[in-house]
Design a protein around this motif. Structure first.
Motif, PDB file in Angstrom:
ATOM      1  N   LEU A 244       0.784  -1.152   0.121  1.00  0.00           N
ATOM      2  CA  LEU A 244      -0.015  -0.009   0.196  1.00  0.00           C
ATOM      3  C   LEU A 244       0.793   1.139   0.203  1.00  0.00           C
ATOM      4  N   GLY A 245       2.066   1.160   0.784  1.00  0.00           N
ATOM      5  CA  GLY A 245       3.010   2.454   0.824  1.00  0.00           C
ATOM      6  C   GLY A 245       3.347   2.779  -0.526  1.00  0.00           C
ATOM      7  N   PHE A 246       3.780   1.731  -1.173  1.00  0.00           N
ATOM      8  CA  PHE A 246       4.667   2.068  -2.410  1.00  0.00           C
ATOM      9  C   PHE A 246       3.436   2.496  -3.511  1.00  0.00           C
ATOM     10  N   ILE A 247       2.209   1.916  -3.535  1.00  0.00           N
ATOM     11  CA  ILE A 247       1.106   2.333  -4.349  1.00  0.00           C
ATOM     12  C   ILE A 247       0.851   3.897  -4.251  1.00  0.00           C
ATOM     13  N   ARG A 248       0.692   4.088  -2.809  1.00  0.00           N
ATOM     14  CA  ARG A 248       0.385   5.530  -2.271  1.00  0.00           C
ATOM     15  C   ARG A 248       1.571   6.359  -3.006  1.00  0.00           C
ATOM     16  N   TYR A 249       2.829   5.977  -2.930  1.00  0.00           N
ATOM     17  CA  TYR A 249       3.826   6.652  -3.392  1.00  0.00           C
ATOM     18  C   TYR A 249       3.769   6.788  -4.906  1.00  0.00           C
ATOM     19  N   MET A 250       3.541   5.907  -5.467  1.00  0.00           N
ATOM     20  CA  MET A 250       3.531   5.963  -7.201  1.00  0.00           C
ATOM     21  C   MET A 250       2.399   6.983  -7.462  1.00  0.00           C
ATOM     22  N   MET A 251       1.208   6.941  -6.862  1.00  0.00           N
ATOM     23  CA  MET A 251       0.201   7.890  -7.194  1.00  0.00           C
ATOM     24  C   MET A 251       0.540   9.578  -7.094  1.00  0.00           C
ATOM     25  N   LYS A 252       1.500   9.625  -5.667  1.00  0.00           N
ATOM     26  CA  LYS A 252       1.865  11.012  -5.800  1.00  0.00           C
ATOM     27  C   LYS A 252       2.774  11.405  -6.993  1.00  0.00           C
ATOM     28  N   VAL A 253       3.382  10.297  -7.486  1.00  0.00           N
ATOM     29  CA  VAL A 253       4.434  10.599  -8.510  1.00  0.00           C
ATOM     30  C   VAL A 253       3.894  10.889  -9.798  1.00  0.00           C
ATOM     31  N   ILE A 254       2.612  10.068 -10.037  1.00  0.00           N
ATOM     32  CA  ILE A 254       1.884  10.496 -11.296  1.00  0.00           C
ATOM     33  C   ILE A 254       1.006  11.684 -11.158  1.00  0.00           C
ATOM     34  N   ILE A 255       0.524  12.053 -10.249  1.00  0.00           N
ATOM     35  CA  ILE A 255      -0.107  13.350 -10.001  1.00  0.00           C
ATOM     36  C   ILE A 255       0.693  14.588  -9.958  1.00  0.00           C
ATOM     37  N   SER A 256       2.059  14.392  -9.461  1.00  0.00           N
ATOM     38  CA  SER A 256       3.107  15.534  -9.506  1.00  0.00           C
ATOM     39  C   SER A 256       3.482  15.524 -11.007  1.00  0.00           C
ATOM     40  N   GLY A 257       3.684  14.506 -11.825  1.00  0.00           N
ATOM     41  CA  GLY A 257       3.987  14.506 -13.198  1.00  0.00           C
ATOM     42  C   GLY A 257       2.865  15.404 -13.927  1.00  0.00           C
ATOM     43  N   TYR A 258       1.727  14.974 -13.706  1.00  0.00           N
ATOM     44  CA  TYR A 258       0.506  15.855 -14.421  1.00  0.00           C
ATOM     45  C   TYR A 258       0.569  17.217 -13.893  1.00  0.00           C
ATOM     46  N   ARG A 259       0.881  17.486 -12.733  1.00  0.00           N
ATOM     47  CA  ARG A 259       0.711  18.854 -12.414  1.00  0.00           C
ATOM     48  C   ARG A 259       1.805  19.822 -13.188  1.00  0.00           C
ATOM     49  N   ARG A 260       3.154  19.182 -13.063  1.00  0.00           N
ATOM     50  CA  ARG A 260       4.334  19.780 -13.627  1.00  0.00           C
ATOM     51  C   ARG A 260       3.974  19.866 -15.069  1.00  0.00           C
ATOM     52  N   THR A 261       3.231  18.948 -15.940  1.00  0.00           N
ATOM     53  CA  THR A 261       3.124  18.971 -17.307  1.00  0.00           C
ATOM     54  C   THR A 261       2.093  20.102 -17.447  1.00  0.00           C
ATOM     55  N   LEU A 262       1.174  20.256 -16.762  1.00  0.00           N
ATOM     56  CA  LEU A 262       0.235  21.322 -16.955  1.00  0.00           C
ATOM     57  C   LEU A 262       0.853  22.808 -16.823  1.00  0.00           C
ATOM     58  N   GLU A 263       1.808  22.981 -16.033  1.00  0.00           N
ATOM     59  CA  GLU A 263       2.613  24.252 -15.787  1.00  0.00           C
ATOM     60  C   GLU A 263       3.341  24.358 -16.931  1.00  0.00           C
ATOM     61  N   ILE A 264       4.199  23.389 -17.407  1.00  0.00           N
ATOM     62  CA  ILE A 264       4.994  23.325 -18.543  1.00  0.00           C
ATOM     63  C   ILE A 264       4.294  23.693 -19.892  1.00  0.00           C
ATOM     64  N   ILE A 265       2.882  23.134 -20.203  1.00  0.00           N
ATOM     65  CA  ILE A 265       2.258  23.598 -21.327  1.00  0.00           C
ATOM     66  C   ILE A 265       1.687  24.998 -21.226  1.00  0.00           C
ATOM     67  N   GLY A 266       1.517  25.368 -20.083  1.00  0.00           N
ATOM     68  CA  GLY A 266       1.179  26.714 -19.870  1.00  0.00           C
ATOM     69  C   GLY A 266       2.055  27.809 -20.410  1.00  0.00           C
ATOM     70  N   ASP A 267       3.289  27.287 -19.728  1.00  0.00           N
ATOM     71  CA  ASP A 267       4.466  28.054 -20.095  1.00  0.00           C
ATOM     72  C   ASP A 267       4.834  27.982 -21.571  1.00  0.00           C
ATOM     73  N   TYR A 268       4.740  26.751 -22.148  1.00  0.00           N
ATOM     74  CA  TYR A 268       5.195  26.491 -23.816  1.00  0.00           C
ATOM     75  C   TYR A 268       4.248  27.607 -24.546  1.00  0.00           C
ATOM     76  N   LYS A 269       2.799  27.526 -24.178  1.00  0.00           N
ATOM     77  CA  LYS A 269       1.761  28.499 -25.014  1.00  0.00           C
ATOM     78  C   LYS A 269       2.084  29.918 -24.666  1.00  0.00           C
ATOM     79  N   PHE A 270       2.607  30.158 -23.583  1.00  0.00           N
ATOM     80  CA  PHE A 270       3.065  31.566 -23.511  1.00  0.00           C
ATOM     81  C   PHE A 270       4.248  31.974 -24.177  1.00  0.00           C
ATOM     82  N   ASP A 271       5.293  30.794 -24.183  1.00  0.00           N
ATOM     83  CA  ASP A 271       6.753  31.066 -24.813  1.00  0.00           C
ATOM     84  C   ASP A 271       6.354  31.425 -26.327  1.00  0.00           C
ATOM     85  N   ARG A 272       5.292  30.715 -26.956  1.00  0.00           N
ATOM     86  CA  ARG A 272       4.879  30.749 -28.670  1.00  0.00           C
ATOM     87  C   ARG A 272       4.454  32.296 -28.920  1.00  0.00           C
ATOM     88  N   GLN A 273       3.911  32.966 -27.665  1.00  0.00           N
ATOM     89  CA  GLN A 273       3.370  34.272 -28.189  1.00  0.00           C
ATOM     90  C   GLN A 273       4.234  35.575 -28.141  1.00  0.00           C
TER      91      GLN A 273
END
Length: 341
Positions: A244-273
């Motif tokens: 269970l501890g490992f499953i919880r840990y990997m859930m956090k990694v995945i959520i962190s990856g998506y949150r970081r992705t959304l930030e980067i895509i936002g910056d990416y769209k701004f960069d193009r402008q």
């Protein structure tokens, strides 16, 4: 004793259900994220693979200089020794998974082909043997190939997936824990485990790791990753692994990856402008007084090396920053109190 074969004992608590709900909401954004970057997706994935290869080489402690590591990863330099060949093959294998997560299945023969492709410059890696739990009349029957163990678990997992009996991400993570504990090959089981985890994450449609380096996130918190993995391995042999501890840990990694992705895509769209080098300049002048190129890359992972260099040289020539050394790892100092005209 396999976690997959005993997954009926695994009860998903409410907090993990909440995490899975968030993850599937993010997975629902996959198509939107792809549309957001358009034709640049291939370039972005290529850069992600480069970062994954770099950070996995750090995790594996490959005996390579920083210069040679970067040349092999970013310039496809011809390997000069076996360690460099390993890194080059790892990069190629990660690229295969990014382009087609189902290129290799979780069957024993595909897993074996995968690790032998990475270590093709060494002798063939084979399946190891395990003690047979059943009573054997002959000495030769005391052991069975771990290939059979992997196939049994894989067949059960695929049946669960087909029947939609258990949630896919949790099931894949339990398969990884089994593989890690079985250590099926005569050598290089650790590399095989990490590469398998990478492929399983992508098979589970976690597309955040097309934009963000999976192994970079793991390496930034690798001690805790190892702790949770070792905890999941405790009592695995007896069939009472605490996963269970490992499953919880990997859930956090995945959520962190998506949150970081959304930030980067936002910056990416701004960069193009706006002009990219001007955006880099603004970023630099808002950073800590002492910074490195790597700090800039973390904030703008899709901006090219030449664009970053142009911004640094421009600010240096205009007196806004000063170098504190030479080379790729050199630090820079921002002159406090100076702002763009």
């Amino acid at each position: 004793m396999s976690c997959v074969l005993n997954i009926n004992r695994f009860l998903i608590p409410n907090d993990v259900i909440v995490s899975l709900t968030k993850i599937y909401q993010y997975i629902g954004l996959n198509e939107s994220l792809r549309q957001g970057v358009g034709n640049d997706l291939n370039c972005i994935v290529e850069q992600t693979v480069e970062r994954d290869a770099f950070f996995l080489s750090q995790i594996l402690n490959l005996d390579l200089s920083d210069t040679r590591t970067r040349l092999i990863i970013t310039k496809d330099s011809t390997p000069r020794n076996k360690e460099e060949a390993t890194l080059s093959n790892i990069k190629d294998m990660l690229a295969v998974f990014q382009n087609d997560p189902n290129k290799y299945s979780t069957q024993s023969n595909d897993l074996l082909n995968c690790i032998n492709t990475i270590f093709s410059h060494y002798g063939n890696i084979k399946f190891d043997y395990a003690l047979n739990n059943k009573k054997a009349l002959l000495q030769s029957d005391k052991y069975k190939s771990k290939r059979l163990v992997i196939d049994e678990i894989n067949n059960e997992m695929n049946k669960y997936l087909k029947d939609e009996k258990y949630e896919k991400i949790v099931l894949y993570l339990h398969f990884f824990i089994d593989f890690y504990n079985i250590q099926p090959f005569t050598s290089e089981n650790l590399v095989a485990s990490y590469v398998l985890l990478y492929s399983l994450i992508l098979k589970a449609d976690i597309e955040a790791f097309k934009y963000v380096s999976f192994f970079e996130i793991l390496s930034s918190d690798f001690e805790n990753f190892q702790i949770e993995l070792k905890n999941a391995a405790f009592n695995w042999e007896e069939g009472y692994a605490q996963t269970l501890g490992f499953i919880r840990y990997m859930m956090k990694v995945i959520i962190s990856g998506y949150r970081r992705t959304l930030e980067i895509i936002g910056d990416y769209k701004f960069d193009r402008q706006i002009k990219k080098h001007e955006n880099i300049e603004n970023t630099i002048l808002k950073m800590n007084e002492i910074f490195t190129k790597e700090d800039i890359r973390r904030m703008h992972p899709y901006v090219s090396e030449s664009t970053i260099n142009r911004a640094l040289i421009s600010l240096r020539d205009r007196g806004y920053i000063a170098p504190l050394g030479k080379g790729r790892s050199a630090k820079w100092r921002r002159k406090v109190g100076k702002y763009l005209d």
